[in-house]
Design an enzyme around this catalytic site. Structure first.
Site, mmCIF file in Angstrom:
data_model
loop_
_atom_site.group_PDB
_atom_site.id
_atom_site.type_symbol
_atom_site.label_atom_id
_atom_site.label_comp_id
_atom_site.label_asym_id
_atom_site.label_seq_id
_atom_site.Cartn_x
_atom_site.Cartn_y
_atom_site.Cartn_z
ATOM 1 C CG HIS A 105 11.544 38.088 -16.980
ATOM 2 N ND1 HIS A 105 11.781 38.052 -15.625
ATOM 3 C CD2 HIS A 105 12.708 38.530 -17.548
ATOM 4 C CE1 HIS A 105 13.020 38.464 -15.381
ATOM 5 N NE2 HIS A 105 13.601 38.766 -16.526
ATOM 6 N N GLY A 171 8.990 45.107 -5.073
ATOM 7 C CA GLY A 171 8.710 43.683 -4.870
ATOM 8 C C GLY A 171 9.530 42.734 -5.717
HETATM 9 C C1 BJW Z 1 6.976 41.607 -1.465
HETATM 10 C C2 BJW Z 1 5.739 41.134 -1.013
HETATM 11 C C3 BJW Z 1 4.724 42.089 -0.766
HETATM 12 C C4 BJW Z 1 7.063 39.439 -1.307
HETATM 13 N N1 BJW Z 1 4.965 43.378 -0.973
HETATM 14 N N2 BJW Z 1 7.185 42.889 -1.657
HETATM 15 C C5 BJW Z 1 26.019 35.431 -13.004
HETATM 16 C C6 BJW Z 1 26.047 36.772 -12.686
HETATM 17 C C7 BJW Z 1 25.154 37.661 -13.255
HETATM 18 C C8 BJW Z 1 24.182 37.217 -14.152
HETATM 19 C C9 BJW Z 1 24.149 35.887 -14.467
HETATM 20 C C10 BJW Z 1 25.052 35.004 -13.910
HETATM 21 N N3 BJW Z 1 24.792 33.762 -14.383
HETATM 22 C C11 BJW Z 1 23.722 33.857 -15.230
HETATM 23 C C12 BJW Z 1 23.317 35.149 -15.289
HETATM 24 C C13 BJW Z 1 22.186 35.699 -16.062
HETATM 25 C C14 BJW Z 1 20.857 35.196 -15.560
HETATM 26 C C15 BJW Z 1 20.739 35.445 -14.059
HETATM 27 O O1 BJW Z 1 20.354 36.524 -13.614
HETATM 28 N N4 BJW Z 1 21.031 34.466 -13.230
HETATM 29 C C16 BJW Z 1 20.968 34.664 -11.772
HETATM 30 C C17 BJW Z 1 20.349 33.451 -11.129
HETATM 31 C C18 BJW Z 1 22.364 34.986 -11.306
HETATM 32 N N5 BJW Z 1 19.852 35.956 -16.266
HETATM 33 C C19 BJW Z 1 19.396 35.553 -17.450
HETATM 34 O O2 BJW Z 1 19.732 34.505 -17.960
HETATM 35 C C20 BJW Z 1 18.454 36.504 -18.167
HETATM 36 N N6 BJW Z 1 18.928 36.695 -19.486
HETATM 37 C C21 BJW Z 1 20.073 37.356 -19.742
HETATM 38 O O3 BJW Z 1 20.785 37.805 -18.868
HETATM 39 O O4 BJW Z 1 20.340 37.471 -21.094
HETATM 40 C C22 BJW Z 1 21.518 38.162 -21.496
HETATM 41 C C23 BJW Z 1 21.163 39.543 -21.984
HETATM 42 C C24 BJW Z 1 20.557 40.460 -21.140
HETATM 43 C C25 BJW Z 1 20.275 41.735 -21.594
HETATM 44 C C26 BJW Z 1 20.581 42.100 -22.892
HETATM 45 C C27 BJW Z 1 21.166 41.166 -23.748
HETATM 46 C C28 BJW Z 1 21.464 39.886 -23.287
HETATM 47 C C29 BJW Z 1 17.040 35.922 -18.244
HETATM 48 C C30 BJW Z 1 16.385 35.867 -16.913
HETATM 49 C C31 BJW Z 1 15.017 35.208 -17.043
HETATM 50 C C32 BJW Z 1 14.355 35.021 -15.690
HETATM 51 N N7 BJW Z 1 13.183 34.238 -15.857
HETATM 52 C C33 BJW Z 1 12.276 34.029 -14.728
HETATM 53 C C34 BJW Z 1 11.157 33.076 -15.172
HETATM 54 C C35 BJW Z 1 10.162 33.807 -16.081
HETATM 55 C C36 BJW Z 1 8.955 32.976 -16.380
HETATM 56 C C37 BJW Z 1 8.182 32.660 -15.132
HETATM 57 O O5 BJW Z 1 7.648 33.563 -14.429
HETATM 58 O O6 BJW Z 1 8.051 31.458 -14.816
HETATM 59 O O7 BJW Z 1 11.746 35.275 -14.283
HETATM 60 S S1 BJW Z 1 13.134 33.413 -13.259
HETATM 61 C C38 BJW Z 1 12.143 34.317 -12.107
HETATM 62 O O8 BJW Z 1 12.947 35.295 -11.390
HETATM 63 C C39 BJW Z 1 11.141 35.118 -12.966
HETATM 64 C C40 BJW Z 1 11.097 36.406 -12.224
HETATM 65 O O9 BJW Z 1 10.592 37.434 -13.080
HETATM 66 C C41 BJW Z 1 12.524 36.619 -11.787
HETATM 67 C C42 BJW Z 1 12.690 37.579 -10.678
HETATM 68 O O10 BJW Z 1 12.001 37.164 -9.552
HETATM 69 P P1 BJW Z 1 11.350 38.248 -8.586
HETATM 70 O O11 BJW Z 1 10.249 38.940 -9.262
HETATM 71 O O12 BJW Z 1 12.405 39.106 -8.029
HETATM 72 O O13 BJW Z 1 10.669 37.317 -7.489
HETATM 73 P P2 BJW Z 1 11.307 36.682 -6.155
HETATM 74 O O14 BJW Z 1 10.433 35.592 -5.716
HETATM 75 O O15 BJW Z 1 12.736 36.393 -6.328
HETATM 76 O O16 BJW Z 1 11.242 37.864 -5.076
HETATM 77 C C43 BJW Z 1 10.022 38.334 -4.570
HETATM 78 C C44 BJW Z 1 10.265 39.636 -3.850
HETATM 79 O O17 BJW Z 1 9.020 40.192 -3.460
HETATM 80 C C45 BJW Z 1 11.100 39.491 -2.558
HETATM 81 O O18 BJW Z 1 12.100 40.506 -2.543
HETATM 82 C C46 BJW Z 1 10.071 39.706 -1.441
HETATM 83 O O19 BJW Z 1 10.634 40.344 -0.305
HETATM 84 C C47 BJW Z 1 9.086 40.615 -2.125
HETATM 85 N N8 BJW Z 1 7.710 40.546 -1.592
HETATM 86 N N9 BJW Z 1 5.749 39.783 -0.861
HETATM 87 C C48 BJW Z 1 6.158 43.773 -1.375
HETATM 88 N N10 BJW Z 1 3.452 41.709 -0.299
#
Ligand code: BJW
Length: 230
Positions: A105, A171
Protein backbone atom coordinates in the site's frame (compact mmCIF):
# COMPACT_ATOMS: atom_id res chain seq x y z
CA UNK A 1 10.77 -23.69 4.89
CA UNK A 2 9.51 -20.76 2.83
CA UNK A 3 7.25 -18.35 4.67
CA UNK A 4 5.14 -15.41 3.53
CA UNK A 5 4.27 -12.98 6.33
CA UNK A 6 1.56 -10.36 5.79
CA UNK A 7 1.36 -7.56 8.36
CA UNK A 8 -1.31 -4.94 9.01
CA UNK A 9 -1.85 -2.00 11.32
CA UNK A 10 -1.97 -4.27 14.40
CA UNK A 11 1.77 -4.96 14.19
CA UNK A 12 2.49 -1.25 14.71
CA UNK A 13 -0.28 -0.57 17.24
CA UNK A 14 1.94 -1.14 20.28
CA UNK A 15 4.45 1.32 18.83
CA UNK A 16 1.74 3.95 19.22
CA UNK A 17 0.36 4.14 15.66
CA UNK A 18 -3.44 4.10 15.49
CA UNK A 19 -5.05 1.28 13.51
CA UNK A 20 -7.81 2.11 11.04
CA UNK A 21 -10.76 0.32 12.53
CA UNK A 22 -10.04 -0.09 16.19
CA UNK A 23 -11.97 2.20 18.52
CA UNK A 24 -9.54 5.12 18.41
CA UNK A 25 -12.27 7.14 16.72
CA UNK A 26 -12.05 10.02 14.34
CA UNK A 27 -9.37 12.24 12.85
CA UNK A 28 -10.53 15.90 12.74
CA UNK A 29 -14.09 14.54 12.83
CA UNK A 30 -13.55 12.12 9.92
CA UNK A 31 -13.38 8.34 9.74
CA UNK A 32 -9.73 7.75 8.65
CA UNK A 33 -10.87 5.18 6.11
CA UNK A 34 -12.93 7.78 4.24
CA UNK A 35 -9.97 10.19 4.19
CA UNK A 36 -7.69 7.58 2.61
CA UNK A 37 -9.47 7.63 -0.77
CA UNK A 38 -8.97 9.27 -4.20
CA UNK A 39 -12.46 10.80 -3.84
CA UNK A 40 -11.49 12.55 -0.60
CA UNK A 41 -8.28 13.81 -2.22
CA UNK A 42 -10.18 15.22 -5.22
CA UNK A 43 -12.77 16.85 -2.96
CA UNK A 44 -10.39 18.31 -0.37
CA UNK A 45 -6.67 17.82 -1.15
CA UNK A 46 -5.52 19.96 1.80
CA UNK A 47 -7.44 17.81 4.28
CA UNK A 48 -5.96 14.61 2.89
CA UNK A 49 -2.43 16.06 2.67
CA UNK A 50 -2.72 17.19 6.33
CA UNK A 51 -3.82 13.68 7.34
CA UNK A 52 -0.67 12.19 5.80
CA UNK A 53 1.61 15.07 6.87
CA UNK A 54 0.58 14.47 10.49
CA UNK A 55 1.11 10.73 10.21
CA UNK A 56 4.53 11.32 8.59
CA UNK A 57 5.48 13.60 11.49
CA UNK A 58 4.31 11.04 14.08
CA UNK A 59 6.57 8.42 12.48
CA UNK A 60 9.58 10.35 13.73
CA UNK A 61 8.32 10.00 17.31
CA UNK A 62 7.62 6.25 17.43
CA UNK A 63 9.89 3.24 17.59
CA UNK A 64 9.67 -0.31 16.24
CA UNK A 65 8.41 -2.83 18.80
CA UNK A 66 9.28 -6.42 19.68
CA UNK A 67 7.15 -7.77 16.82
CA UNK A 68 9.07 -5.79 14.17
CA UNK A 69 12.36 -6.82 15.73
CA UNK A 70 11.35 -10.51 15.85
CA UNK A 71 10.46 -10.46 12.14
CA UNK A 72 13.87 -8.95 11.39
CA UNK A 73 15.45 -11.78 13.37
CA UNK A 74 13.47 -14.25 11.26
CA UNK A 75 14.74 -12.58 8.08
CA UNK A 76 18.32 -12.77 9.36
CA UNK A 77 17.91 -16.53 9.82
CA UNK A 78 15.78 -17.46 6.81
CA UNK A 79 17.14 -14.95 4.29
CA UNK A 80 15.16 -15.08 1.04
CA UNK A 81 12.98 -17.88 2.40
CA UNK A 82 11.05 -15.16 4.22
CA UNK A 83 8.87 -12.86 2.09
CA UNK A 84 7.58 -9.98 4.22
CA UNK A 85 4.70 -8.00 2.74
CA UNK A 86 3.06 -5.23 4.70
CA UNK A 87 -0.07 -3.19 4.18
CA UNK A 88 1.45 -0.58 6.48
CA UNK A 89 2.89 2.63 5.08
CA UNK A 90 5.10 3.22 8.14
CA UNK A 91 8.79 2.27 8.10
CA UNK A 92 8.87 0.37 11.40
CA UNK A 93 9.78 -2.97 9.81
CA UNK A 94 12.84 -1.36 8.22
CA UNK A 95 13.78 0.43 11.43
CA UNK A 96 13.29 -2.85 13.31
CA UNK A 97 15.99 -4.36 11.11
CA UNK A 98 14.16 -5.93 8.13
CA UNK A 99 15.88 -5.19 4.84
CA UNK A 100 13.40 -6.67 2.33
CA UNK A 101 9.95 -5.25 3.00
CA UNK A 102 7.29 -5.15 0.30
CA UNK A 103 4.96 -2.22 0.93
CA UNK A 104 1.87 -3.19 -1.05
CA UNK A 105 0.00 0.00 0.00
CA UNK A 106 2.98 2.30 -0.53
CA UNK A 107 5.06 4.31 1.90
CA UNK A 108 4.43 7.39 4.00
CA UNK A 109 7.97 8.61 3.48
CA UNK A 110 7.60 8.74 -0.30
CA UNK A 111 5.86 11.21 -2.61
CA UNK A 112 4.53 10.60 -6.10
CA UNK A 113 4.22 13.34 -8.71
CA UNK A 114 0.92 13.08 -10.57
CA UNK A 115 2.34 15.34 -13.33
CA UNK A 116 5.54 13.46 -14.31
CA UNK A 117 5.09 10.16 -12.44
CA UNK A 118 8.36 10.62 -10.52
CA UNK A 119 8.70 9.06 -7.05
CA UNK A 120 10.80 10.69 -4.35
CA UNK A 121 11.81 9.97 -0.77
CA UNK A 122 9.88 12.52 1.33
CA UNK A 123 10.13 13.33 5.04
CA UNK A 124 8.65 16.85 4.98
CA UNK A 125 5.07 18.07 4.62
CA UNK A 126 3.16 18.16 1.30
CA UNK A 127 0.22 20.43 2.13
CA UNK A 128 2.05 23.56 0.94
CA UNK A 129 2.32 21.93 -2.52
CA UNK A 130 6.12 21.91 -2.82
CA UNK A 131 7.54 21.52 -6.35
CA UNK A 132 8.38 18.07 -7.65
CA UNK A 133 12.20 17.63 -7.57
CA UNK A 134 12.03 16.24 -11.16
CA UNK A 135 9.57 18.45 -13.05
CA UNK A 136 8.83 21.25 -10.55
CA UNK A 137 5.05 20.85 -10.87
CA UNK A 138 3.12 21.32 -7.65
CA UNK A 139 1.51 17.93 -8.04
CA UNK A 140 2.97 15.71 -5.33
CA UNK A 141 0.75 13.35 -3.35
CA UNK A 142 1.64 10.69 -0.79
CA UNK A 143 2.90 7.56 -2.56
CA UNK A 144 0.23 5.38 -0.98
CA UNK A 145 -2.47 3.12 -2.42
CA UNK A 146 -6.06 4.24 -1.96
CA UNK A 147 -9.27 2.31 -2.64
CA UNK A 148 -9.70 1.63 -6.35
CA UNK A 149 -5.94 1.90 -6.97
CA UNK A 150 -3.80 -1.14 -7.71
CA UNK A 151 -1.52 -2.25 -4.86
CA UNK A 152 2.21 -2.54 -5.50
CA UNK A 153 4.22 -5.74 -6.16
CA UNK A 154 1.16 -7.91 -6.85
CA UNK A 155 2.92 -10.23 -9.31
CA UNK A 156 5.82 -10.83 -6.91
CA UNK A 157 3.40 -11.37 -4.00
CA UNK A 158 1.36 -13.91 -6.01
CA UNK A 159 4.55 -15.73 -6.87
CA UNK A 160 5.73 -15.76 -3.23
CA UNK A 161 2.36 -17.09 -2.07
CA UNK A 162 2.47 -19.77 -4.72
CA UNK A 163 6.01 -20.82 -3.73
CA UNK A 164 5.67 -20.75 0.08
CA UNK A 165 4.99 -23.52 2.60
CA UNK A 166 3.38 -21.30 5.24
CA UNK A 167 1.35 -18.08 5.09
CA UNK A 168 1.15 -16.00 8.28
CA UNK A 169 -1.17 -13.02 8.69
CA UNK A 170 -0.36 -10.63 11.55
CA UNK A 171 -2.52 -7.79 12.91
CA UNK A 172 -4.84 -7.19 9.99
CA UNK A 173 -8.64 -7.04 10.04
CA UNK A 174 -9.03 -8.99 6.79
CA UNK A 175 -11.48 -6.41 5.46
CA UNK A 176 -9.42 -4.96 2.62
CA UNK A 177 -8.72 -6.78 -0.64
CA UNK A 178 -6.56 -8.09 -2.24
CA UNK A 179 -4.64 -8.72 1.04
CA UNK A 180 -7.76 -10.28 2.61
CA UNK A 181 -7.75 -12.93 -0.13
CA UNK A 182 -4.14 -14.07 0.38
CA UNK A 183 -5.32 -16.71 2.87
CA UNK A 184 -7.74 -18.15 0.29
CA UNK A 185 -5.07 -18.16 -2.39
CA UNK A 186 -2.63 -19.88 -0.03
CA UNK A 187 -5.14 -22.52 1.06
CA UNK A 188 -6.21 -23.09 -2.54
CA UNK A 189 -2.59 -23.89 -3.33
CA UNK A 190 -2.22 -26.31 -0.42
CA UNK A 191 -0.27 -24.05 1.98
CA UNK A 192 -0.55 -24.02 5.76
CA UNK A 193 -1.97 -20.80 7.19
CA UNK A 194 -1.65 -19.10 10.59
CA UNK A 195 -3.17 -15.91 11.97
CA UNK A 196 -1.74 -13.84 14.85
CA UNK A 197 -4.15 -11.14 16.01
CA UNK A 198 -5.40 -9.43 19.14
CA UNK A 199 -9.00 -10.15 18.17
CA UNK A 200 -10.85 -12.28 15.65
CA UNK A 201 -10.48 -10.87 12.14
CA UNK A 202 -12.99 -11.12 9.33
CA UNK A 203 -11.27 -14.22 7.96
CA UNK A 204 -10.29 -15.96 11.21
CA UNK A 205 -12.22 -19.14 10.45
CA UNK A 206 -10.41 -19.51 7.11
CA UNK A 207 -7.01 -20.08 8.74
CA UNK A 208 -5.75 -23.51 9.81
CA UNK A 209 -4.71 -21.95 13.12
CA UNK A 210 -5.48 -18.63 14.83
CA UNK A 211 -3.72 -17.29 17.92
CA UNK A 212 -5.04 -14.40 20.01
CA UNK A 213 -2.90 -11.80 21.75
CA UNK A 214 -0.78 -8.71 21.28
CA UNK A 215 1.74 -8.82 18.43
CA UNK A 216 4.63 -7.97 20.78
CA UNK A 217 4.01 -11.28 22.57
CA UNK A 218 2.72 -13.56 19.81
CA UNK A 219 5.25 -12.70 17.11
CA UNK A 220 8.49 -13.22 19.10
CA UNK A 221 7.07 -16.49 20.50
CA UNK A 222 6.14 -17.71 17.02
CA UNK A 223 9.57 -16.74 15.61
CA UNK A 224 11.26 -18.68 18.45
CA UNK A 225 9.11 -21.69 17.54
CA UNK A 226 10.00 -21.52 13.83
CA UNK A 227 13.70 -21.18 14.52
CA UNK A 228 13.72 -23.97 17.11
CA UNK A 229 12.05 -26.34 14.64
CA UNK A 230 14.71 -25.88 11.93
C1 BJW B 1 -3.68 -6.10 16.75
C2 BJW B 1 -3.16 -5.29 17.76
C3 BJW B 1 -2.04 -5.78 18.48
C4 BJW B 1 -4.85 -4.27 16.86
N1 BJW B 1 -1.52 -6.96 18.16
N2 BJW B 1 -3.15 -7.27 16.46
C5 BJW B 1 -16.09 -5.60 -2.74
C6 BJW B 1 -15.61 -6.87 -2.49
C7 BJW B 1 -14.26 -7.14 -2.54
C8 BJW B 1 -13.34 -6.14 -2.82
C9 BJW B 1 -13.81 -4.88 -3.07
C10 BJW B 1 -15.16 -4.61 -3.03
N3 BJW B 1 -15.35 -3.29 -3.30
C11 BJW B 1 -14.12 -2.73 -3.49
C12 BJW B 1 -13.17 -3.68 -3.35
C13 BJW B 1 -11.71 -3.51 -3.46
C14 BJW B 1 -11.15 -2.65 -2.35
C15 BJW B 1 -11.60 -3.20 -1.00
O1 BJW B 1 -10.99 -4.10 -0.43
N4 BJW B 1 -12.65 -2.66 -0.42
C16 BJW B 1 -13.15 -3.17 0.87
C17 BJW B 1 -13.54 -2.01 1.75
C18 BJW B 1 -14.26 -4.14 0.57
N5 BJW B 1 -9.72 -2.74 -2.46
C19 BJW B 1 -9.04 -1.90 -3.26
O2 BJW B 1 -9.58 -0.99 -3.86
C20 BJW B 1 -7.56 -2.18 -3.41
N6 BJW B 1 -7.25 -2.21 -4.79
C21 BJW B 1 -7.70 -3.20 -5.60
O3 BJW B 1 -8.41 -4.10 -5.20
O4 BJW B 1 -7.25 -3.07 -6.90
C22 BJW B 1 -7.64 -4.06 -7.85
C23 BJW B 1 -6.50 -5.01 -8.10
C24 BJW B 1 -5.97 -5.78 -7.08
C25 BJW B 1 -4.95 -6.67 -7.34
C26 BJW B 1 -4.44 -6.80 -8.62
C27 BJW B 1 -4.96 -6.00 -9.64
C28 BJW B 1 -6.00 -5.11 -9.38
C29 BJW B 1 -6.72 -1.07 -2.76
C30 BJW B 1 -6.83 -1.08 -1.28
C31 BJW B 1 -6.05 0.09 -0.70
C32 BJW B 1 -6.22 0.19 0.80
N7 BJW B 1 -5.63 1.39 1.26
C33 BJW B 1 -5.53 1.67 2.69
C34 BJW B 1 -4.94 3.07 2.88
C35 BJW B 1 -3.44 3.06 2.58
C36 BJW B 1 -2.78 4.36 2.94
C37 BJW B 1 -2.89 4.64 4.41
O5 BJW B 1 -2.36 3.90 5.28
O6 BJW B 1 -3.50 5.68 4.76
O7 BJW B 1 -4.73 0.68 3.33
S1 BJW B 1 -7.12 1.50 3.53
C38 BJW B 1 -6.44 0.82 5.02
O8 BJW B 1 -6.90 -0.54 5.23
C39 BJW B 1 -4.92 0.74 4.77
C40 BJW B 1 -4.60 -0.56 5.42
O9 BJW B 1 -3.35 -1.04 4.93
C41 BJW B 1 -5.77 -1.43 5.08
C42 BJW B 1 -5.93 -2.62 5.95
O10 BJW B 1 -6.09 -2.25 7.27
P1 BJW B 1 -5.50 -3.18 8.42
O11 BJW B 1 -4.04 -3.17 8.39
O12 BJW B 1 -6.14 -4.50 8.37
O13 BJW B 1 -5.91 -2.35 9.72
P2 BJW B 1 -7.28 -2.38 10.56
O14 BJW B 1 -7.33 -1.18 11.39
O15 BJW B 1 -8.43 -2.67 9.70
O16 BJW B 1 -7.14 -3.66 11.52
C43 BJW B 1 -6.21 -3.70 12.56
C44 BJW B 1 -6.09 -5.12 13.05
O17 BJW B 1 -5.04 -5.20 14.01
C45 BJW B 1 -7.36 -5.66 13.75
O18 BJW B 1 -7.64 -6.96 13.25
C46 BJW B 1 -6.96 -5.70 15.23
O19 BJW B 1 -7.58 -6.77 15.92
C47 BJW B 1 -5.47 -5.93 15.13
N8 BJW B 1 -4.69 -5.44 16.28
N9 BJW B 1 -3.88 -4.15 17.90
C48 BJW B 1 -2.06 -7.69 17.21
N10 BJW B 1 -1.46 -5.04 19.52
Amino acid sequence: MRIVVLTGAGVSAESGLATFRDADGLWEGHDPITVATPEAFDADPDLVQRFYDERRAVLGRVQPNAAHVALARLEAELGKNLYLVTQNIDDLHERGGSSRVHHMHGRLRAAWCTACGGRHEWTDTLVERPPCPSCEASALRPDVVWFGEVPYDMDAIDQALWACDLFVSIGTSGLVYPAAAFVHYAIGNGKRTLELNLAASDGTSDFHESRRGPATELVPAWVDEVLAAR
